[in-house]
Motif scaffolding. Sequence first.
Motif, PDB file in Angstrom:
ATOM      1  N   TRP A  61      51.636  49.017  35.006  1.00  0.00           N
ATOM      2  CA  TRP A  61      51.055  50.110  35.787  1.00  0.00           C
ATOM      3  C   TRP A  61      49.622  50.397  35.360  1.00  0.00           C
ATOM      4  N   GLY A  62      49.323  50.170  34.088  1.00  0.00           N
ATOM      5  CA  GLY A  62      47.959  50.382  33.614  1.00  0.00           C
ATOM      6  C   GLY A  62      46.962  49.422  34.212  1.00  0.00           C
ATOM      7  N   ASN A  65      44.200  50.319  37.286  1.00  0.00           N
ATOM      8  CA  ASN A  65      43.165  51.311  36.953  1.00  0.00           C
ATOM      9  C   ASN A  65      43.731  52.592  36.349  1.00  0.00           C
ATOM     10  N   LYS A  66      44.836  52.483  35.617  1.00  0.00           N
ATOM     11  CA  LYS A  66      45.405  53.647  34.937  1.00  0.00           C
ATOM     12  C   LYS A  66      45.019  53.572  33.460  1.00  0.00           C
TER      13      LYS A  66
END
Length: 218
Positions: A61-62, A65-66
């Motif tokens: 999930w990163g 752009n997290k």
Amino acid sequence: MVGCQHGTSISMRIAVTSNFITGVVLIIFGCQIQNPPKAFAPTAFVILGVLNLFASLMGFWGSYNKKKLLMGFLIFGGLSVLLQIGLVFALIFSFDSVMNKIKPTTDKNYQHIAKMLNTARWVALGFIFLELMTLIMAILLRFVIKDDVPYTSFSGEGLEKRAAGLDGLAKDIERASTRGKSMSEKAYDKIRAKMSAKYGNLSNNDVDWKQKTKFSWR
């Protein structure tokens, strides 16, 4: 940079998917050599598997752009790499001691587990290399590569902003034109007063002179 971020993000998702699978394999392997895991090596394999699972989810999930999730991936991934390095060193330099804590030498499964651990320590080196590459990609996405800036000039929001800007510009030009017009008329009136004082009032034949000399901003 935009293409670089896109390519790095895709590569990282592929790598963390492999790490997730690796985590599942490590947990199964740890439980297979000793169930339930009590000794150092089996427990370390299970902990490594759990760390890989958490790190992989955060890394996946990163990669979209997290930034905060990427930091979580770096923390869990870094701990996983450090623990794997410690486990590999233990299996290389203290193999007999590690084995004796799992099974005594008289146990019939001793040789079988010894072969499994002997293979696992070299396979773990490959896992370490893969995770290090994934951590490098996470560092690039978190600290080096800039975020993609979407091009919105032709989107609905972009067109509305451009229309608002052009409308404001048109109003500014109109106000400036009005001010310029009033200033030119005042200048004309002053010149006309001076000419009337010097030469007298204009005749009817000179009415067009005002139209010819009057300056218009339109």
